[in-house]
Enzyme design. Structure first.
Site, mmCIF file in Angstrom:
data_model
loop_
_atom_site.group_PDB
_atom_site.id
_atom_site.type_symbol
_atom_site.label_atom_id
_atom_site.label_comp_id
_atom_site.label_asym_id
_atom_site.label_seq_id
_atom_site.Cartn_x
_atom_site.Cartn_y
_atom_site.Cartn_z
ATOM 1 N N LYS A 1 87.572 36.681 41.815
ATOM 2 C CA LYS A 1 86.584 35.745 42.223
ATOM 3 C C LYS A 1 86.023 35.009 40.954
ATOM 4 O O LYS A 1 85.349 33.854 41.069
ATOM 5 C CB LYS A 1 84.785 36.628 42.634
ATOM 6 C CG LYS A 1 85.347 36.958 43.832
ATOM 7 C CD LYS A 1 86.162 36.471 44.761
ATOM 8 C CE LYS A 1 86.506 36.673 46.095
ATOM 9 N NZ LYS A 1 87.588 38.510 46.065
ATOM 10 N N GLY B 1 104.224 35.178 49.840
ATOM 11 C CA GLY B 1 102.760 35.831 50.311
ATOM 12 C C GLY B 1 101.682 34.807 50.971
ATOM 13 O O GLY B 1 100.380 34.961 49.690
ATOM 14 N N ILE C 1 95.382 37.677 49.036
ATOM 15 C CA ILE C 1 95.527 37.729 47.835
ATOM 16 C C ILE C 1 96.085 36.378 47.344
ATOM 17 O O ILE C 1 95.507 35.884 46.239
ATOM 18 C CB ILE C 1 95.867 39.384 46.975
ATOM 19 C CG1 ILE C 1 95.046 40.313 47.530
ATOM 20 C CG2 ILE C 1 96.644 38.770 45.676
ATOM 21 C CD1 ILE C 1 95.879 41.500 47.620
ATOM 22 N N LEU D 1 96.599 33.305 49.312
ATOM 23 C CA LEU D 1 95.828 32.092 49.366
ATOM 24 C C LEU D 1 94.571 32.092 47.881
ATOM 25 O O LEU D 1 94.932 30.958 48.103
ATOM 26 C CB LEU D 1 95.759 32.044 50.419
ATOM 27 C CG LEU D 1 94.820 30.940 50.591
ATOM 28 C CD1 LEU D 1 95.559 29.724 51.072
ATOM 29 C CD2 LEU D 1 94.056 31.073 52.677
ATOM 30 N N GLU D 2 93.960 32.933 48.126
ATOM 31 C CA GLU D 2 93.068 32.987 46.902
ATOM 32 C C GLU D 2 92.863 32.660 45.941
ATOM 33 O O GLU D 2 93.214 31.851 45.308
ATOM 34 C CB GLU D 2 91.989 34.421 46.820
ATOM 35 C CG GLU D 2 91.385 34.528 48.367
ATOM 36 C CD GLU D 2 90.142 35.893 48.012
ATOM 37 O OE1 GLU D 2 89.088 35.755 48.912
ATOM 38 O OE2 GLU D 2 90.348 36.380 47.086
ATOM 39 N N GLY E 1 101.254 41.579 50.397
ATOM 40 C CA GLY E 1 99.996 43.467 51.136
ATOM 41 C C GLY E 1 100.467 44.770 49.853
ATOM 42 O O GLY E 1 101.102 44.443 48.806
ATOM 43 N N ASP F 1 91.750 52.808 50.748
ATOM 44 C CA ASP F 1 93.678 51.850 51.070
ATOM 45 C C ASP F 1 94.225 52.840 51.585
ATOM 46 O O ASP F 1 95.586 52.946 51.847
ATOM 47 C CB ASP F 1 93.442 51.487 49.909
ATOM 48 C CG ASP F 1 93.092 50.340 49.959
ATOM 49 O OD1 ASP F 1 91.820 49.911 50.180
ATOM 50 O OD2 ASP F 1 93.642 49.828 48.556
ATOM 51 N N HIS G 1 66.467 23.198 60.593
ATOM 52 C CA HIS G 1 67.201 22.005 59.849
ATOM 53 C C HIS G 1 67.465 21.221 59.557
ATOM 54 O O HIS G 1 65.897 21.171 58.431
ATOM 55 C CB HIS G 1 67.288 20.781 61.344
ATOM 56 C CG HIS G 1 67.107 19.957 61.020
ATOM 57 N ND1 HIS G 1 68.564 19.522 61.540
ATOM 58 C CD2 HIS G 1 67.426 18.357 61.442
ATOM 59 C CE1 HIS G 1 69.244 17.984 61.459
ATOM 60 N NE2 HIS G 1 68.388 17.822 61.153
#
Length: 482
Positions: A52, A179, A183, A185-186, A268, A310, A447
């Protein structure tokens, strides 16, 4: 060699193990925590937090580069200082790890054993070659390790997993990502936005854990429009070429070869069970070396052995590891009074841009559960025309919500869109409370907010459940673009 007799032995000092230790301590003072690697959780060291930090830097660069759409032109292109980016990532990462270590140091030293444990029998452990532990029951919370496909050994130091990336002192020029899971993609998108040339390769059309075909197709199109992404790639070979990685693949019926500084493998993770000698326990192991684990009590068969976090591959997320540690530790502490633990509604978030989230039961799970009986319905909303999303120029995304026919209960959702991390929490809380779609729609919606898009999707779902009429084309109580 020394020998220790104890009631509970916990293997692993990560998120699951620390919570298992504390839960077991509520029932007995005789609990040992065994850790062979460095203290500090996967999340703090190489997972949630450092990733992050990298993503936050990428978002800062991206906001600068896209501000012209608001009429705010940067006076000059941004300069991305890779060394400063990575220095902050490592500094803040170490700070988070320090908090975990401080928590560990509060545990009495006599309860902490350093070394790697292996089973001699069901309840006897050998830690390295220095300590024999005879325990009445054992909690396995040994975590997981990045999975590396075979055949990549020749890449040497050009091969990376996410654990390695956060030790960089500078950003490279190029990275191939193997992959497009959470993980991959981020980190891949973050590196791209920080000026690194990225090409992401996947297979079988998968993108993260999305199972809803419409949401997945939308997400693939979004990310493929930003950087090279092939979710069903035909990679012919990956080799080392000097100090670079050569990737040969098929594209539009042609063979293409590209060179990268590194190959980041994000295919993975696998449970850290191989070195535990589980075959000495008598537990039946599957082809992956995993024993059968009760998903509610986390007990292995009828033995005084429990697996959490895990290590059991059920829900490899931090908050789930904490829950599982509490359940396994509580049951190990109160043994033989084993009880089913309370689980929270499933929730998963991918911190990409747009964000991806899944809550409750997935589309694939509902299809498997209900088959072709039309027992669940789907409502949806596009964020492309949603008012607040357009105001912020974040109007990309699709939300699909699932409800049960007859009862009207909200079952789950899959989405890609702005602030999906927050929308997912609202939906997960509603699912855990077993609220009907009608009950959720009675809640207040301000709104203009992105949450109005959730209301639109739920109204559509209620119509598909034959509870409410179809929405008006221009809903006056929603305001423009809700």
């Amino acid at each position: 060699m020394r020998e220790i007799i104890t009631d509970v032995a916990v293997i692993g000092g990560g998120s699951a193990g620390l919570n298992a230790y504390r839960a077991a301590k509520k029932h007995t003072d005789r609990v040992l925590l065994i850790e062979g690697g460095p203290w500090g959780t996967t999340c703090a060291r190489v997972g949630c937090m450092p990733s992050k930090l990298l993503i936050a830097a990428a978002e800062a660069a991206h906001h600068y580069q896209t501000s012209a759409a608001f009429g705010i032109d940067p006076v000059s292109p941004p300069t991305i200082d890779g060394k400063r980016v990575m220095e902050r990532v490592r500094r803040e990462r170490d700070r988070f790890v320090g908090f975990v270590i401080e928590s560990v140091e509060e545990i009495p030293s006599e309860d902490r054993i350093r070394g790697y444990a292996r089973f001699i029998d069901n309840t006897t452990l050998m830690v390295d070659d220095h300590t024999r532990i005879v325990a009445s029951r054992v909690v396995i919370a040994s975590g997981s390790t990045p999975a590396i496909p075979p055949g990549l050994e020749g890449l040497g130091d050009r091969l990376l997993v996410n654990d390695d990336l956060f030790e960089w002192e500078d950003l490279p020029e190029s990275v191939a990502v193997l992959g497009p899971g959470v993980i991959g993609l981020e980190l891949g998108q973050a590196l791209h936005r920080l000026g690194v040339r990225v090409h992401m390769f996947g297979r079988d059309g998968a993108l993260t854990a999305l199972t809803d075909p419409k949401v997945k197709a939308y997400a693939i199109n979004q990310f493929a429009s930003e950087f090279p992404l092939q979710v069903d790639s035909e990679v012919e070979s990956i080799d080392r070429d000097g100090e670079r990685v050569s990737v040969r693949y098929r594209k539009e019926q042609k063979t293409v070869t590209e060179h990268f500084d590194y190959l980041l493998v994000a295919t993975g993770r696998v449970p850290n069970l191989q070195s535990l000698d589980l075959h000495n326990t008598g537990l039946a192991l599957d082809a992956r070396g995993l024993p059968q684990v009760d998903p509610y009590s986390l007990q292995c068969e009828n033995q005084p052995i429990f697996i959490a976090g895990d290590s059991n591959s059920q829900r490899p997320l931090l908050h789930e590891a904490i829950d599982e540690g509490n359940i396994a530790g509580d049951n190990a502490g109160r043994w033989p009074d084993v009880r089913a633990g309370e689980r929270r509604a499933p929730i998963a978030v991918v911190f990409s841009d747009p964000q991806i989230a899944m809550v409750g039961q997935s589309y694939a799970q509902l299809q498997a559960r209900y088959g072709s009986c039309n027992c669940f319905a789907i409502g949806e909303v596009s964020f492309e025309g949603q008012g607040r999303s357009r105001v912020m120029l974040k109007n990309r995304g699709l939300l699909r919500v699932y409800g049960e026919q007859g009862s009207g209960i909200l079952l789950g959702a899959e989405m890609i869109g702005p602030q999906a991390e927050h929308l997912a929490h609202l939906l997960a809380w509603s699912i855990q409370q077993r609220l009907t779609v009608s009950e959720i729609l009675k809640m207040p919606f301000y709104h203009p907010v992105i949450e109005e898009g959730v209301r639109t999707a739920l109204r559509d779902l209620n119509h598909q459940l034959h509870i409410d009429p179809a929405m008006l084309a221009h809903c006056l109580d929603c305001g423009p673009g809700a």
